[in-house]
Design an enzyme around this catalytic site. Structure first.
Site, PDB file in Angstrom:
ATOM      1  N   HIS A 201       0.803  -1.224   0.000  1.00 36.30           N
ATOM      2  CA  HIS A 201       0.000   0.000   0.000  1.00 36.30           C
ATOM      3  C   HIS A 201       0.833   1.270   0.000  1.00 36.30           C
ATOM      4  O   HIS A 201       0.285   2.347   0.249  1.00 36.30           O
ATOM      5  CB  HIS A 201      -0.929   0.024   1.221  1.00 36.30           C
ATOM      6  CG  HIS A 201      -2.077  -0.921   1.151  1.00 36.30           C
ATOM      7  ND1 HIS A 201      -3.262  -0.619   0.509  1.00 36.30           N
ATOM      8  CD2 HIS A 201      -2.233  -2.180   1.635  1.00 36.30           C
ATOM      9  CE1 HIS A 201      -4.094  -1.643   0.625  1.00 36.30           C
ATOM     10  NE2 HIS A 201      -3.498  -2.603   1.292  1.00 36.30           N
TER      11      HIS A 201
ATOM     12  N   LYS B 143      -9.045  13.132   5.039  1.00 34.71           N
ATOM     13  CA  LYS B 143      -8.127  11.995   5.053  1.00 34.71           C
ATOM     14  C   LYS B 143      -7.120  12.239   6.167  1.00 34.71           C
ATOM     15  O   LYS B 143      -7.057  13.343   6.719  1.00 34.71           O
ATOM     16  CB  LYS B 143      -7.419  11.826   3.710  1.00 34.71           C
ATOM     17  CG  LYS B 143      -6.800  13.088   3.144  1.00 34.71           C
ATOM     18  CD  LYS B 143      -6.257  12.862   1.736  1.00 34.71           C
ATOM     19  CE  LYS B 143      -7.375  12.851   0.699  1.00 34.71           C
ATOM     20  NZ  LYS B 143      -7.397  11.684  -0.149  1.00 34.71           N
ATOM     21  N   ARG B 144      -6.361  11.220   6.517  1.00 33.87           N
ATOM     22  CA  ARG B 144      -5.375  11.427   7.581  1.00 33.87           C
ATOM     23  C   ARG B 144      -4.419  12.545   7.167  1.00 33.87           C
ATOM     24  O   ARG B 144      -4.110  12.720   5.992  1.00 33.87           O
ATOM     25  CB  ARG B 144      -4.622  10.134   7.899  1.00 33.87           C
ATOM     26  CG  ARG B 144      -3.744   9.585   6.808  1.00 33.87           C
ATOM     27  CD  ARG B 144      -3.203   8.204   7.202  1.00 33.87           C
ATOM     28  NE  ARG B 144      -2.499   7.571   6.095  1.00 33.87           N
ATOM     29  CZ  ARG B 144      -1.195   7.650   5.891  1.00 33.87           C
ATOM     30  NH1 ARG B 144      -0.449   8.345   6.730  1.00 33.87           N
ATOM     31  NH2 ARG B 144      -0.632   7.034   4.871  1.00 33.87           N
TER      32      ARG B 144
ATOM     33  N   LYS C 273      -0.088  14.045   1.428  1.00 32.46           N
ATOM     34  CA  LYS C 273      -1.474  14.253   1.010  1.00 32.46           C
ATOM     35  C   LYS C 273      -1.776  15.729   0.775  1.00 32.46           C
ATOM     36  O   LYS C 273      -2.803  16.081   0.228  1.00 32.46           O
ATOM     37  CB  LYS C 273      -2.434  13.641   2.039  1.00 32.46           C
ATOM     38  CG  LYS C 273      -2.342  12.106   2.070  1.00 32.46           C
ATOM     39  CD  LYS C 273      -3.277  11.505   3.095  1.00 32.46           C
ATOM     40  CE  LYS C 273      -3.146   9.991   3.153  1.00 32.46           C
ATOM     41  NZ  LYS C 273      -3.660   9.307   1.944  1.00 32.46           N
TER      42      LYS C 273
ATOM     43  N   THR D 217      -9.287   5.659  -1.718  1.00 32.90           N
ATOM     44  CA  THR D 217     -10.667   5.183  -1.882  1.00 32.90           C
ATOM     45  C   THR D 217     -11.659   6.298  -1.587  1.00 32.90           C
ATOM     46  O   THR D 217     -12.784   6.263  -2.063  1.00 32.90           O
ATOM     47  CB  THR D 217     -10.966   3.979  -0.974  1.00 32.90           C
ATOM     48  OG1 THR D 217     -10.582   4.289   0.372  1.00 32.90           O
ATOM     49  CG2 THR D 217     -10.207   2.747  -1.444  1.00 32.90           C
TER      50      THR D 217
ATOM     51  N   LYS E 169     -15.427   7.380  -3.307  1.00 36.10           N
ATOM     52  CA  LYS E 169     -16.664   7.638  -2.562  1.00 36.10           C
ATOM     53  C   LYS E 169     -17.247   9.000  -2.920  1.00 36.10           C
ATOM     54  O   LYS E 169     -18.470   9.138  -3.085  1.00 36.10           O
ATOM     55  CB  LYS E 169     -16.387   7.548  -1.063  1.00 36.10           C
ATOM     56  CG  LYS E 169     -15.961   6.175  -0.594  1.00 36.10           C
ATOM     57  CD  LYS E 169     -15.327   6.221   0.786  1.00 36.10           C
ATOM     58  CE  LYS E 169     -14.612   4.923   1.107  1.00 36.10           C
ATOM     59  NZ  LYS E 169     -13.784   5.028   2.322  1.00 36.10           N
TER      60      LYS E 169
END
Length: 827
Positions: A364, A559-560, A565, A671, A675
């Site tokens: 991952h 998200k975290r 990110k 993911t 969504k």
């Protein structure tokens, strides 16, 4: 009796059984004085649903035990440190078709179903995408009728509950089990010993046997996950650690009560928290013990079940699949070998053949620092027999390697399961990803780009040695939770447009594309979106005391919190937009500003200082922007604390714009991106992870793509990236960096964000400065489309229509075909 009347009879019987179970549960609670409030109604409904699911569990297990050697799939054992399940009652009621029954009962009591559902706490068994993916997979295991178990740990306090004090993240225990868990089924008959420490002894025959210094007991608790179109279920089996001997009675008698309880405290610590802070030696040791505990208990359970059903270990590998969800359960090959060699007396070659058949691994991450390694000295202290087995696996692997690649000592050093210290300051370490690859028959990434980069970069040597092992399986999400339950109004609109077949086969969503220009359908989409935005706005006002404009563009990143990110890039745009609004209140073109509400949510790891600093900056910026009368409703910044599944189920249906802005080449898949698009949000994103495949399925022109691509990122870094050049060339960016550096958002405290500014102007490893200009320009394109409601609505419909391929049902079907079926072993 025809099938229709039989189905009706079965439904009536299920409803009657549920009503009886619910009444019984409520009566039992009344006998002990429990007030009939929403909490007790929720718990009674959960217990009644669990009773019905337990019957389906028994039938599923009986059917799986009878399956023959020609079964389409081996039984799958999915090992993961995280399963982020979210609330279970709404999912169970939907699967059992009992939501209407409970709603009618509650209405008779003067209660509402939605408010009762809100009383259920989220199961705190995960943190982010890894855990939510595992939860989606359990849902698809059940839906596809796959013989399966998920295996995880029963964390008492989750990762942590996130609070905000003075703009800073503070962590506290997430005490989600304080009133018990009405969904779990204790299995007191399933208890396995798990050892740590001690020594390895050799008997007269030369057989080696581990004698642990410490033994804990793994106690099983089951959580049942139902299918929605059959009576099949899947199982999440969670392990709870107990001390083999709870107290030291002699110490207790001496009055040393703390010493007497030390073994129980050590066992309890394994249950307390997901991902203990690993900035200390004790934290790192606890993490390794958690991973070993999960792996050992799960594999002992697998072997015991297999022997009950088959009586022989010879076909264990052809009947069972053991799948490693990232490197956390990477001890599985070593533990399986230990069990087969030491406990069941198999010779090495037979045990290794079984292990290779059974084990497969999903990677991952593309970040070398995220691939787990453990000090050899820690293995020697905690898992001495496992270290011996890893040494032997490595010896045999390198022996074969040198025969294939004679004289290439550099290759052998790079792929060895043991890093001899060159990368860790002289400390020898065990490489868990290497162990996973060498022991697996299949290794996959989770998006096309990720899988390609995986074999070109971090695993290039292994791909050269084992080219047939590597493949791609792009992630997916369950449409049952993330569309049908999270967004029932949109689901009903889709039903009206294309029928209901998509509910069982998400690929049918592609039929929506033909209706993308339908004005009535666009109006229906917009109406549903506005109602969902109103619900989120009410939550924001209730929790934060902030009123936001429901007609503004809801721009969301959840998200975290992590530097790659790039929540910080989002904040840089917010600051740039704020400064532009103040400078030009009527807009640069005189048309005014498209109002925006920027929503951010996510947790930073407790020891991740830079991520926590980004959260603090978000709050400082929000305090200034949200209170500036010159800005008003033109811009609001919201940080919603304690992000989890239930909060996501409120945020995602309300989003207009989905921020998927990681540096190209860093996000494995994502993911959340799926969504959001499934719920009609448009995406602004880099050419990274699954964004690429999403764009290809919906049409690249339907996504707002920006930023350097992977090849350009690599090229820029190889030439010598200097972020200061980008700042010097961009006056807007200069203004943003200057405002942060001078403390404009924190009362002139120029020291507060110096670490962030220094990193941006120094290494800037995730290229925020390089991508800033294109990001801001692309946000202007977003504004232009949002000004045109019909164009935005058409694009939203095309986004939903393009998401049919991204079902976790499709993902799991691919795993079955390529990895878990008996036929895959012959490929």
């Amino acid at each position: 009796m025809n099938s229709e009347s039989s189905s009706s009879s079965s439904t009536c019987g299920l409803q009657d059984a549920f009503k009886a179970a619910l009444q019984r549960e409520l009566q039992q609670r009344a006998l002990v004085g429990a007030a009939p409030g929403r909490d007790e109604l929720m718990r009674a409904a959960a217990a009644a649903s669990r009773e019905l699911l337990a019957q389906r569990w028994a039938a599923t297990q009986a059917a799986d035990a009878r399956r023959g050697a020609d079964a389409a799939s081996r039984r799958v054992h999915y090992l993961s440190m995280e399963f982020l399940m979210g609330r279970a009652l709404s999912n169970a009621l939907a699967a059992l078709r009992l939501d209407g029954v409970l709603q009618a009962h509650l209405q008779a009591q003067g209660q509402d179903l939605s408010t009762v559902l809100e009383r259920e706490p989220d199961a705190a068994l995960g943190n982010g995408g890894l855990g939510r993916l595992a939860a989606c997979f359990l849902d698809s295991f059940a839906e596809l009728g796959l013989p399966s178990f998920g295996y995880g740990l029963r964390y008492q306090y989750g990762m942590f509950a996130q609070g905000i004090q003075d703009g800073r993240q503070v962590e506290s225990p997430d005490d989600w089990l304080r009133l018990g868990n009405p969904w779990e089924l204790p299995r007191p008959e399933l208890r396995y010993g798990v050892g740590f420490g001690g020594r390895v002894e050799v008997d007269a025959s030369g057989a080696r046997r581990w004698v642990p210094a410490e033994v804990m007991v793994a106690q099983a608790y089951d959580f049942i996950v139902p299918a929605h179109h059959s009576e099949r279920v899947s199982t999440l089996r969670q392990w709870h650690a107990q001390a083999a001997a709870p107290i030291d009675f002699q110490a207790f008698c001496r009055g040393d009560y703390a010493g007497a309880a030390s073994r129980q405290v050590a066992a309890d610590a394994l249950n307390w928290v997901l991902y203990p802070d690993d900035s200390t030696e004790a934290g790192r040791e606890l993490r390794l013990k958690q991973e070993a505990f999960l792996v050992s208990a799960s594999l002992q359970d697998l072997i015991a079940r297999h022997l009950r059903e088959s009586g022989s270990l010879q076909n264990l590998g052809t009947s069972n699949a053991i799948h490693l969800n990232d490197t956390h359960p990477a001890l599985a090959p070593a533990e399986l070998m230990r069990l087969l060699l030491d406990e069941h007396g198999l010779p090495w070659d037979e045990a290794w053949a079984i292990t290779r058949q059974a084990v497969s691994y999903t990677n991952h991450t593309l970040m070398p620092e995220a691939l787990e390694t453990w000090p050899v000295r820690m293995f020697e202290a905690l898992l001495p027999r496992h270290l011996e087995i890893i040494y032997e696996i490595n010896h045999r692997f390198l022996q074969e390697l040198r025969q294939r690649f004679p004289g290439d000592d550099a290759l052998a050093a790079r792929v060895s399961l043991i890093d001899e210290g060159g990368n860790y300051g002289g400390e020898r370490r065990v490489r868990m990803a290497a162990l996973s690859i060498v022991a697996s028959h299949r290794v996959n990434g989770v998006a096309a780009l990720h899988s390609a980069l995986m074999v070109q970069t971090i695993f290039a040597d292994y791909a050269r040695i084992f080219p047939e092992r590597f493949h791609n399986v792009t992630n997916g999400v369950t449409p049952r939770r993330w569309l049908q339950q999270a967004n029932p109004a949109l689901s009903a609109v889709i039903d009206g447009a294309i029928g209901t077949a998509w509910r069982q086969d998400l690929s049918k969503l592609q039929a929506l594309a033909a209706h993308a220009k339908d004005a009535a359908l666009i109006d229906s989409f917009r109406s549903v979106k506005r109602a969902n935005k109103q619900r989120l706005a009410e939550r924001i006002r209730r929790e934060l005391g902030l009123a936001v404009n429901v007609d503004s563009l809801f721009d969301v990143q959840i998200k975290r919190i992590h530097e790659y990110k790039r929540q910080l890039l989002n904040l840089l745009h917010v600051i740039a937009r704020y400064q532009a609004i103040v400078a030009n209140p009527e807009g640069v073109d005189g048309r005014g500003w498209v109002p925006r509400t920027v929503v951010i949510a996510g947790k930073a790891a407790s020891a991740y200082h830079m991520a926590k600093l980004i959260i603090q900056l978000a709050h400082d910026v929000a305090r200034v922007v949200n209170s500036d009368p010159r800005v008003g409703d033109k811009l609001k910044l919201v940080f919603l604390p304690n992000y989890g599944v239930s909060l996501a189920e409120t945020i995602i249906p309300a989003a207009d714009l989905s921020e998927q802005i990681s540096t190209a080449g860093t996000e494995a898949s994502g993911t959340g991106n799926m969504k959001f698009a499934l719920n009609g949000a448009l995406t602004i994103g880099t050419w990274d992870g699954a964004n690429i495949e999403m764009a290809e399925h919906m049409g690249v022109d339907q996504m707002f793509v920006f930023g350097l691509r992977t090849e350009a990122v690599a090229g820029l870094k190889s030439l010598g990236y200097d972020p200061r050049l980008y700042v010097e060339q961009n006056r807007q960016l200069q203004g943003v960096i200057h405002a942060i550096a001078e403390g404009d958002f924190c009362g002139g405290d120029s020291a507060r964000y110096k670490p962030l500014v220094d990193k941006l102007l120094g290494a800037d490893p995730y290229l925020l400065m390089a991508d800033f200009s294109d990001y801001v320009a692309t946000q202007a394109k977003v504004d232009a489309v949002y000004r045109e409601p019909q164009a935005w609505g058409e694009q939203a419909i095309r986004n939903v229509a393009g998401m049919g391929w991204f079902s976790s049902d499709r993902t799991i079907a691919e795993y079955v075909e390529r990895v878990w079926s008996p036929a895959s072993l012959k490929a």
